[in-house]
Design a protein around this motif. Structure first.
Motif, PDB file in Angstrom:
ATOM      1  N   ARG A 148      46.150  25.358  37.462  1.00  0.00           N
ATOM      2  CA  ARG A 148      47.047  24.215  37.239  1.00  0.00           C
ATOM      3  C   ARG A 148      48.112  24.084  38.318  1.00  0.00           C
ATOM      4  N   ASN A 149      48.277  25.123  39.139  1.00  0.00           N
ATOM      5  CA  ASN A 149      49.362  25.142  40.123  1.00  0.00           C
ATOM      6  C   ASN A 149      48.814  25.459  41.512  1.00  0.00           C
ATOM      7  N   PRO A 150      48.015  24.575  42.074  1.00  0.00           N
ATOM      8  CA  PRO A 150      47.446  24.850  43.398  1.00  0.00           C
ATOM      9  C   PRO A 150      48.534  24.998  44.454  1.00  0.00           C
ATOM     10  N   GLY A 151      48.243  25.853  45.417  1.00  0.00           N
ATOM     11  CA  GLY A 151      49.156  26.050  46.528  1.00  0.00           C
ATOM     12  C   GLY A 151      50.264  27.052  46.289  1.00  0.00           C
ATOM     13  N   ARG A 152      50.388  27.582  45.073  1.00  0.00           N
ATOM     14  CA  ARG A 152      51.498  28.490  44.767  1.00  0.00           C
ATOM     15  C   ARG A 152      51.148  29.942  45.116  1.00  0.00           C
ATOM     16  N   ALA A 153      49.933  30.361  44.869  1.00  0.00           N
ATOM     17  CA  ALA A 153      49.547  31.758  45.077  1.00  0.00           C
ATOM     18  C   ALA A 153      48.640  31.888  46.292  1.00  0.00           C
ATOM     19  N   ASP A 154      48.793  33.013  46.994  1.00  0.00           N
ATOM     20  CA  ASP A 154      47.938  33.297  48.143  1.00  0.00           C
ATOM     21  C   ASP A 154      46.740  34.160  47.777  1.00  0.00           C
ATOM     22  N   ALA A 155      46.805  34.821  46.628  1.00  0.00           N
ATOM     23  CA  ALA A 155      45.688  35.642  46.160  1.00  0.00           C
ATOM     24  C   ALA A 155      45.870  35.903  44.681  1.00  0.00           C
ATOM     25  N   LEU A 156      44.742  36.100  44.000  1.00  0.00           N
ATOM     26  CA  LEU A 156      44.737  36.428  42.578  1.00  0.00           C
ATOM     27  C   LEU A 156      43.857  37.653  42.383  1.00  0.00           C
ATOM     28  N   ILE A 157      44.444  38.720  41.833  1.00  0.00           N
ATOM     29  CA  ILE A 157      43.696  39.947  41.561  1.00  0.00           C
ATOM     30  C   ILE A 157      43.675  40.148  40.055  1.00  0.00           C
ATOM     31  N   LEU A 158      42.484  40.305  39.506  1.00  0.00           N
ATOM     32  CA  LEU A 158      42.291  40.397  38.064  1.00  0.00           C
ATOM     33  C   LEU A 158      41.754  41.777  37.704  1.00  0.00           C
ATOM     34  N   ASN A 159      42.423  42.406  36.779  1.00  0.00           N
ATOM     35  CA  ASN A 159      42.068  43.747  36.306  1.00  0.00           C
ATOM     36  C   ASN A 159      41.485  43.596  34.907  1.00  0.00           C
ATOM     37  N   SER A 160      40.156  43.646  34.810  1.00  0.00           N
ATOM     38  CA  SER A 160      39.455  43.458  33.533  1.00  0.00           C
ATOM     39  C   SER A 160      39.994  42.238  32.785  1.00  0.00           C
ATOM     40  N   PRO A 161      39.907  41.058  33.379  1.00  0.00           N
ATOM     41  CA  PRO A 161      40.466  39.864  32.730  1.00  0.00           C
ATOM     42  C   PRO A 161      39.647  39.457  31.516  1.00  0.00           C
ATOM     43  N   PRO A 201      32.124  59.940  23.520  1.00  0.00           N
ATOM     44  CA  PRO A 201      32.767  60.363  24.774  1.00  0.00           C
ATOM     45  C   PRO A 201      32.549  59.389  25.932  1.00  0.00           C
ATOM     46  N   GLU A 202      31.483  58.592  25.877  1.00  0.00           N
ATOM     47  CA  GLU A 202      31.237  57.613  26.935  1.00  0.00           C
ATOM     48  C   GLU A 202      32.366  56.592  27.037  1.00  0.00           C
ATOM     49  N   MET A 203      33.164  56.461  25.993  1.00  0.00           N
ATOM     50  CA  MET A 203      34.274  55.500  26.015  1.00  0.00           C
ATOM     51  C   MET A 203      35.354  55.897  27.007  1.00  0.00           C
ATOM     52  N   LEU A 204      35.395  57.169  27.405  1.00  0.00           N
ATOM     53  CA  LEU A 204      36.380  57.624  28.370  1.00  0.00           C
ATOM     54  C   LEU A 204      36.058  57.147  29.781  1.00  0.00           C
ATOM     55  N   SER A 205      34.910  56.546  29.974  1.00  0.00           N
ATOM     56  CA  SER A 205      34.506  56.093  31.310  1.00  0.00           C
ATOM     57  C   SER A 205      33.876  54.700  31.262  1.00  0.00           C
ATOM     58  N   SER A 206      34.288  53.891  30.294  1.00  0.00           N
ATOM     59  CA  SER A 206      33.745  52.542  30.186  1.00  0.00           C
ATOM     60  C   SER A 206      34.765  51.635  29.515  1.00  0.00           C
ATOM     61  N   ASP A 207      34.500  50.334  29.549  1.00  0.00           N
ATOM     62  CA  ASP A 207      35.381  49.349  28.920  1.00  0.00           C
ATOM     63  C   ASP A 207      34.998  49.237  27.452  1.00  0.00           C
ATOM     64  N   VAL A 208      35.948  49.550  26.563  1.00  0.00           N
ATOM     65  CA  VAL A 208      35.678  49.496  25.125  1.00  0.00           C
ATOM     66  C   VAL A 208      36.223  48.217  24.507  1.00  0.00           C
ATOM     67  N   VAL A 209      36.661  47.269  25.353  1.00  0.00           N
ATOM     68  CA  VAL A 209      37.265  46.028  24.869  1.00  0.00           C
ATOM     69  C   VAL A 209      36.416  44.815  25.215  1.00  0.00           C
ATOM     70  N   LEU A 210      35.913  44.740  26.440  1.00  0.00           N
ATOM     71  CA  LEU A 210      35.210  43.550  26.925  1.00  0.00           C
ATOM     72  C   LEU A 210      33.751  43.844  27.239  1.00  0.00           C
ATOM     73  N   VAL A 211      32.954  42.786  27.251  1.00  0.00           N
ATOM     74  CA  VAL A 211      31.575  42.851  27.740  1.00  0.00           C
ATOM     75  C   VAL A 211      31.637  42.521  29.226  1.00  0.00           C
ATOM     76  N   VAL A 212      31.571  43.537  30.066  1.00  0.00           N
ATOM     77  CA  VAL A 212      31.878  43.344  31.484  1.00  0.00           C
ATOM     78  C   VAL A 212      30.889  42.403  32.172  1.00  0.00           C
ATOM     79  N   ARG A 213      29.642  42.379  31.753  1.00  0.00           N
ATOM     80  CA  ARG A 213      28.687  41.470  32.395  1.00  0.00           C
ATOM     81  C   ARG A 213      29.049  40.014  32.142  1.00  0.00           C
ATOM     82  N   ASP A 214      29.501  39.707  30.936  1.00  0.00           N
ATOM     83  CA  ASP A 214      29.919  38.339  30.632  1.00  0.00           C
ATOM     84  C   ASP A 214      31.162  37.954  31.424  1.00  0.00           C
TER      85      ASP A 214
END
Length: 331
Positions: A150-163, A268-281
């Protein structure tokens, strides 16, 4: 709304400082956001790092607040000035009598973000002399993606951490659920919905369990804040917008775990994976955010990539640095 407060010591101790950002009151009364900055003295900065002459604004996710001191130090080492925003009704900004994390429209956060950017010198009235990097985790990543569109031109980069760009039960289920959630939101916007958070994510990050991090469990509860229909409606509306495709005019880096583990019991696999999101989607949705999108799969990462085990987060920091050298190397 103009900022009339002053910078003061933050709960994280030196060299962190915080600034209260007054916002328009809402139905629950006073509303504020809180900007945190990392201000080490003396300012020994790598002036020629890939983020030289850049300001970073970090926005947390749901049931969260800023406490990641290592993340701030990383950006400082890259040459950036680091800021983090506790949104209204989260963390430092939560006031007595408020419903934690509650909004009924994600555009409500436009006021929080604008107040933070003005305090950082990126108000938008004049072209800032420094570049702006937006960094968002989970729901914060969704919020910043929509804001950047909605705000073009304001940001020079966007970094998303498990969005959180898509509902965990896939788009078809989201489409079917949305009318039902909308109805519940009209009948009782702040009614409490059944919790689906079993505390597994907290177990992966909290030092009181199997994680490595100390934080305030009142501001970041083990099973998260209660979820309310009007808030979920706002998030689903954001997911629908992302699914339709955005047009962010800045390069986007999306960091994701290499795999998801969404189960109703601990493993124990939860210690090395995302337990919140479906990362492929999420990876698929990320590709529709902007013309230039990089998706980085971080093996062994948890939902907040920068709260993973040390070797994993070092790999993630390396991916960010490499990406910045390609897209943001200072002239």
């Amino acid at each position: 709304m103009a900022t009339t407060q002053a910078w003061r010591p933050d709960i994280l101790g030196e060299p962190f400082e915080q600034l209260t950002l007054p916002l328009r009151p809402d139905a629950e009364g006073e509303a504020v956001a809180t900007l945190v900055r990392y201000s080490p003295h003396p300012r020994l900065r790598l002036h020629h790092g890939p983020a030289a002459d850049a300001d970073v604004l970090y926005v947390h996710g749901w049931s969260d607040y800023f406490f990641q001191t290592e993340l701030a130090a990383f950006w400082h080492d890259q040459g950036a000035r680091f800021h983090a925003l506790d949104l209204r009704k989260y963390g430092r900004s939560l006031r007595d009598g408020q419903t934690p994390g509650f909004v009924n429209d994600l555009t409500t956060y436009d006021e929080d973000i604008q107040a933070a950017l003005e305090a950082m010198g990126h108000g938008g009235q004049d072209a800032p002399k420094r570049r702006l990097i937006l960094l968002g985790h989970s729901t914060g990543g969704l919020t910043l993606s929509l804001w950047a569109d909605r705000n073009p031109g304001r940001a020079d980069a966007l970094i998303l951490n498990s969005p959180w760009l898509e509902f965990q039960a896939h788009s078809a289920v989201r489409a079917a659920l949305t009318p039902l959630i909308d109805l519940r939101a009209r009948l009782g916007p702040k009614a409490t919905m059944p919790s689906v958070d079993l505390g597994f994510y907290s177990r992966t990050v909290s030092r009181t369990m199997d994680g490595e991090w100390d934080y305030d469990l009142a501001w970041r509860p083990v099973r998260g804040f209660p979820i309310h229909p009007a808030w979920l409606t706002a998030v689903l509306a954001g997911h629908a917008r992302v699914a339709a495709g955005l047009h962010i005019d800045a390069p986007v880096l999306t960091l994701l775990s290499a795999r998801s583990t969404l189960l109703p019991y601990w493993t124990p696999e939860m210690l090395s994976s995302d337990v919140v999101l479906v990362v492929r989607d999420v990876a698929q949705r990320a590709l529709a955010l902007a013309p230039t999108v990089t998706v980085s799969s971080v093996k062994g990462a948890v939902h907040d990539v920068f709260l993973s085990r040390r070797p994993v987060r070092e790999s993630a920091y390396g991916a960010v640095t490499q990406w910045m050298r390609g897209y943001l190397t200072a002239g």
